[in-house]
Design an enzyme around this catalytic site. Structure first.
Site, PDB file in Angstrom:
ATOM      1  N   PRO A 123       4.883   6.645  11.215  1.00  0.00           N
ATOM      2  CA  PRO A 123       6.020   6.681  10.285  1.00  0.00           C
ATOM      3  C   PRO A 123       6.085   5.377   9.499  1.00  0.00           C
ATOM      4  O   PRO A 123       5.900   4.304  10.068  1.00  0.00           O
ATOM      5  CB  PRO A 123       7.247   6.813  11.199  1.00  0.00           C
ATOM      6  CG  PRO A 123       6.773   6.725  12.595  1.00  0.00           C
ATOM      7  CD  PRO A 123       5.279   6.721  12.614  1.00  0.00           C
ATOM      8  N   ALA A 149      -7.879   2.342   4.185  1.00  0.00           N
ATOM      9  CA  ALA A 149      -7.148   2.904   3.047  1.00  0.00           C
ATOM     10  C   ALA A 149      -7.109   4.427   3.159  1.00  0.00           C
ATOM     11  O   ALA A 149      -8.005   5.033   3.740  1.00  0.00           O
ATOM     12  CB  ALA A 149      -7.835   2.513   1.744  1.00  0.00           C
ATOM     13  N   GLY A 150      -6.074   5.019   2.610  1.00  0.00           N
ATOM     14  CA  GLY A 150      -6.007   6.478   2.567  1.00  0.00           C
ATOM     15  C   GLY A 150      -5.427   6.877   1.230  1.00  0.00           C
ATOM     16  O   GLY A 150      -4.279   6.567   0.940  1.00  0.00           O
ATOM     17  N   HIS A 151      -6.231   7.486   0.387  1.00  0.00           N
ATOM     18  CA  HIS A 151      -5.750   7.888  -0.933  1.00  0.00           C
ATOM     19  C   HIS A 151      -5.610   9.408  -0.974  1.00  0.00           C
ATOM     20  O   HIS A 151      -6.581  10.136  -0.824  1.00  0.00           O
ATOM     21  CB  HIS A 151      -6.696   7.377  -2.019  1.00  0.00           C
ATOM     22  CG  HIS A 151      -6.622   5.884  -2.179  1.00  0.00           C
ATOM     23  ND1 HIS A 151      -7.513   5.153  -2.912  1.00  0.00           N
ATOM     24  CD2 HIS A 151      -5.744   4.987  -1.686  1.00  0.00           C
ATOM     25  CE1 HIS A 151      -7.172   3.871  -2.868  1.00  0.00           C
ATOM     26  NE2 HIS A 151      -6.110   3.757  -2.118  1.00  0.00           N
ATOM     27  N   LYS A 210      -1.303   5.540  -5.158  1.00  0.00           N
ATOM     28  CA  LYS A 210      -2.362   5.154  -6.107  1.00  0.00           C
ATOM     29  C   LYS A 210      -3.397   6.252  -6.309  1.00  0.00           C
ATOM     30  O   LYS A 210      -3.948   6.386  -7.384  1.00  0.00           O
ATOM     31  CB  LYS A 210      -3.104   3.902  -5.595  1.00  0.00           C
ATOM     32  CG  LYS A 210      -2.282   2.645  -5.581  1.00  0.00           C
ATOM     33  CD  LYS A 210      -3.107   1.463  -5.129  1.00  0.00           C
ATOM     34  CE  LYS A 210      -3.535   1.539  -3.683  1.00  0.00           C
ATOM     35  NZ  LYS A 210      -2.455   1.512  -2.700  1.00  0.00           N
ATOM     36  N   GLY A 229       0.838  -1.207   0.000  1.00  0.00           N
ATOM     37  CA  GLY A 229       0.000   0.000   0.000  1.00  0.00           C
ATOM     38  C   GLY A 229       0.870   1.254   0.000  1.00  0.00           C
ATOM     39  O   GLY A 229       2.106   1.184   0.004  1.00  0.00           O
ATOM     40  N   ASP A 230       0.189   2.408  -0.025  1.00  0.00           N
ATOM     41  CA  ASP A 230       0.880   3.712   0.025  1.00  0.00           C
ATOM     42  C   ASP A 230       1.802   3.939  -1.161  1.00  0.00           C
ATOM     43  O   ASP A 230       2.811   4.639  -1.050  1.00  0.00           O
ATOM     44  CB  ASP A 230       1.701   3.856   1.326  1.00  0.00           C
ATOM     45  CG  ASP A 230       0.839   3.667   2.552  1.00  0.00           C
ATOM     46  OD1 ASP A 230      -0.312   4.109   2.518  1.00  0.00           O
ATOM     47  OD2 ASP A 230       1.326   3.072   3.524  1.00  0.00           O
ATOM     48  N   GLN A 286      -4.831  -0.697  -0.574  1.00  0.00           N
ATOM     49  CA  GLN A 286      -3.682  -1.453  -0.057  1.00  0.00           C
ATOM     50  C   GLN A 286      -2.802  -1.939  -1.221  1.00  0.00           C
ATOM     51  O   GLN A 286      -2.674  -1.251  -2.203  1.00  0.00           O
ATOM     52  CB  GLN A 286      -4.134  -2.618   0.837  1.00  0.00           C
ATOM     53  CG  GLN A 286      -4.753  -2.168   2.163  1.00  0.00           C
ATOM     54  CD  GLN A 286      -6.224  -1.860   2.088  1.00  0.00           C
ATOM     55  OE1 GLN A 286      -6.973  -2.546   1.434  1.00  0.00           O
ATOM     56  NE2 GLN A 286      -6.657  -0.833   2.781  1.00  0.00           N
TER      57      GLN A 286
HETATM   58  P1  IMP Z   1      -6.028  -3.517   8.792  1.00  0.00           P
HETATM   59  O1  IMP Z   1      -6.313  -3.486   7.330  1.00  0.00           O
HETATM   60  O2  IMP Z   1      -6.416  -2.263   9.520  1.00  0.00           O
HETATM   61  O3  IMP Z   1      -6.550  -4.750   9.444  1.00  0.00           O
HETATM   62  O4  IMP Z   1      -4.431  -3.587   8.949  1.00  0.00           O
HETATM   63  C1  IMP Z   1      -3.694  -4.720   8.515  1.00  0.00           C
HETATM   64  C2  IMP Z   1      -2.343  -4.305   7.931  1.00  0.00           C
HETATM   65  O5  IMP Z   1      -2.558  -3.628   6.705  1.00  0.00           O
HETATM   66  C3  IMP Z   1      -1.555  -3.329   8.809  1.00  0.00           C
HETATM   67  O6  IMP Z   1      -0.184  -3.587   8.632  1.00  0.00           O
HETATM   68  C4  IMP Z   1      -1.894  -1.974   8.221  1.00  0.00           C
HETATM   69  O7  IMP Z   1      -0.900  -1.013   8.475  1.00  0.00           O
HETATM   70  C5  IMP Z   1      -1.954  -2.326   6.748  1.00  0.00           C
HETATM   71  N1  IMP Z   1      -2.802  -1.434   5.969  1.00  0.00           N
HETATM   72  C6  IMP Z   1      -4.145  -1.434   5.892  1.00  0.00           C
HETATM   73  N2  IMP Z   1      -4.558  -0.474   5.039  1.00  0.00           N
HETATM   74  C7  IMP Z   1      -3.463   0.100   4.543  1.00  0.00           C
HETATM   75  C8  IMP Z   1      -3.252   1.140   3.567  1.00  0.00           C
HETATM   76  O8  IMP Z   1      -4.171   1.695   2.967  1.00  0.00           O
HETATM   77  N3  IMP Z   1      -1.954   1.462   3.320  1.00  0.00           N
HETATM   78  C9  IMP Z   1      -0.914   0.830   3.934  1.00  0.00           C
HETATM   79  N4  IMP Z   1      -1.072  -0.135   4.829  1.00  0.00           N
HETATM   80  C10 IMP Z   1      -2.334  -0.500   5.137  1.00  0.00           C
END
Ligand code: IMP
Length: 430
Positions: free
Chosen positions: A305, A39-41, A16, A12-13, A225
């Site tokens: 971070p 998610a954060g876009h 996108k 992820g990150d 992700q």
């Molecule tokens: P969850 O999706 O909140 O259950 O987190 C599970 C794992 O996915 C963790 O390591 C989060 O940091 C990672 N994760 C979930 N969504 C994102 C995203 O949009 N970007 C980066 N990492 C993510």
């Protein structure tokens, strides 16, 4: 682009949001197929930063229909708040017109967040480092058939039956963990109110998408992700709970797998990860600090971070193969300006054995085989043609292509919408 998807290839990150916004200029529909408000876009609009969590990234383009597919888990209170905030900043969100929500999308409840916290606490040192947004427990309820779906919020009889199924079970768990139990009547009232507010958007989105494809409309599937966070193909158990690779598209939208024509994989010019779990090319110390600062590498959702690493060609090759990637987008190339040398992981080593294949189930005790390439110092943000990039930046991109076997068709050289350059490549060349 009849039906295209844009997915992240690592954790992820990858940037996108901007790429989806870019591709969306040629789209009629943009659909999210998995994940939730974990998610954060990030998009930049008129120099201002806008972070979207649930609403698809094409909401800034008024003519595009944005769809939250059935594979997404939706916290309806969060969705309403995100819509309100978008409207306050002047974004034209029209429920049922430019924003549709699948009635089959599962609902994230406050109890899921409580259970996410509890599960992480119980895992102790082996915690996953989730975003704490209740995503895993919501998907677990989907699989165990005790979940609520967005369509239930506008059908009071069904809502009551669905709540009856889930509340007794959840309250037993909450009591065991000393957490506050659910007041079923209050929750029912809140969900009905949210259902009323979101009603115009809640629909059979799968049907709308299939019709769109049948009519020749252009559909863009927006990944959340990345492939290495995919519940099946990622670094399990340090993954999210949905199918983040292109394999999740049919499941999470209701489109047929045959309707997908083009798969675009997004990678950063280096690697990052938030949360725990294996990260073979991870860097520590000063170089990681400098790269984190240069790239502003802090999680868009949690502000944590990000861990930093070298570009791992072995991992990218694997993720691209799992998802049938036709072309790569390399983002944040500008961030590497001033780094000497540039580094690419070409293999993994365990003891004396060199592994050129990424086995997502077996990543313990790996060291990386690193190739060093000469760096560049120029500011590349103004550059719009590949041939105008510093020669060493061109060489770095070409080496990525050689090692991953996938052409790099697009390069992002800054956060702004126009800070991008395209190359004519033959998609799918391997
Ligand atoms: P969850 O999706 O909140 O259950 O987190 C599970 C794992 O996915 C963790 O390591 C989060 O940091 C990672 N994760 C979930 N969504 C994102 C995203 O949009 N970007 C980066 N990492 C993510």
């Amino acid at each position: 682009m009849p039906t295209t998807c844009v997915i992240g290839l690592l954790w992820g990150d990858e940037g996108k949001g901007k790429i989806i916004d870019l591709f969306a200029q040629d789209a009629d529909f943009v659909v999210r197929f998995g994940g939730g408000h974990n998610a954060g876009h990030t998009l930049i609009r008129d120099g201002q930063k806008l972070v979207l969590h649930l609403v698809p990234s094409a909401i800034l383009r008024p003519s595009v229909v944005n769809v939250i597919g059935n594979g997404v888990v939706v916290d309806p209170a969060y969705l309403r708040q995100e819509i309100d905030e978008l409207k306050e900043t002047g974004v034209d969100v029209r429920l049922g017109e430019n924003l549709l929500v699948s009635e089959g999308a599962h609902v994230v409840l406050p109890v899921h967040q409580a259970l996410d916290r509890v599960a992480e606490k119980m895992r102790g040192a082996d915690k996953i480092g989730t975003t704490g947004r209740g995503i895993g427990p919501a998907y677990a309820d989907r699989a165990s058939r005790s979940g609520l779906r967005m369509g239930d919020l506008i059908r009071p009889k069904r809502l009551r039956a669905a709540l009856a199924r889930t509340v007794t079970e959840k309250n037993a768990l909450l009591r065991a963990f000393d957490e506050e139990v659910i007041d079923a009547a209050a929750l029912e009232g809140q969900l009905l109110e949210l259902g009323e507010a979101l009603r115009p958007a809640i629909c059979d989105a799968g049907h709308a998408l299939r019709e769109a494809v049948r009519e020749g409309k252009r559909v863009l599937c927006e990944g959340a992700q990345g492939v290495l966070l995919d519940v099946d193909h990622g670094t399990y158990p340090f993954v999210t709970s949905s199918s983040a690779s292109s394999g999740g598209i049919a499941v999470g939208t209701g489109l047929s797998p045959k309707s997908l024509d083009r798969v675009v994989g997004v990678v950063k010019a280096y690697a990052t990860r938030v949360g725990e779990g294996p990260f073979p090319s991870e860097l520590h110390g000063e170089i990681a600090e400098t790269l984190r600062a240069a790239g502003g590498e802090y999680g868009a959702t949690t502000g944590r971070p990000r861990r930093i690493g070298d570009f791992d060609a072995v991992a990218v090759r694997y993720a691209a193969a799992v998802s049938g990637v036709d072309e790569l987008v390399v983002t944040n190339l500008d961030v590497l300006s001033g780094f000497e040398p540039l580094r690419i992981v070409t293999g993994h080593r365990r003891g004396d054995e060199v592994l050129d294949r990424f086995s997502a189930c077996d990543l313990d005790d790996l060291e990386c085989v690193v190739e060093e390439l000469p760096g560049f110092t120029e500011n590349v943000r103004e550059i719009r043609r590949f041939q105008d990039l510093p020669v060493n930046a061109q060489r770095y991109i070409e080496r990525i292509e050689e090692l991953t076997g996938v052409p790099v068709a697009t390069i992002s050289v800054g956060p702004g919408r126009d800070e991008v350059l395209h190359r004519a490549v033959e998609a799918g060349v391997r």
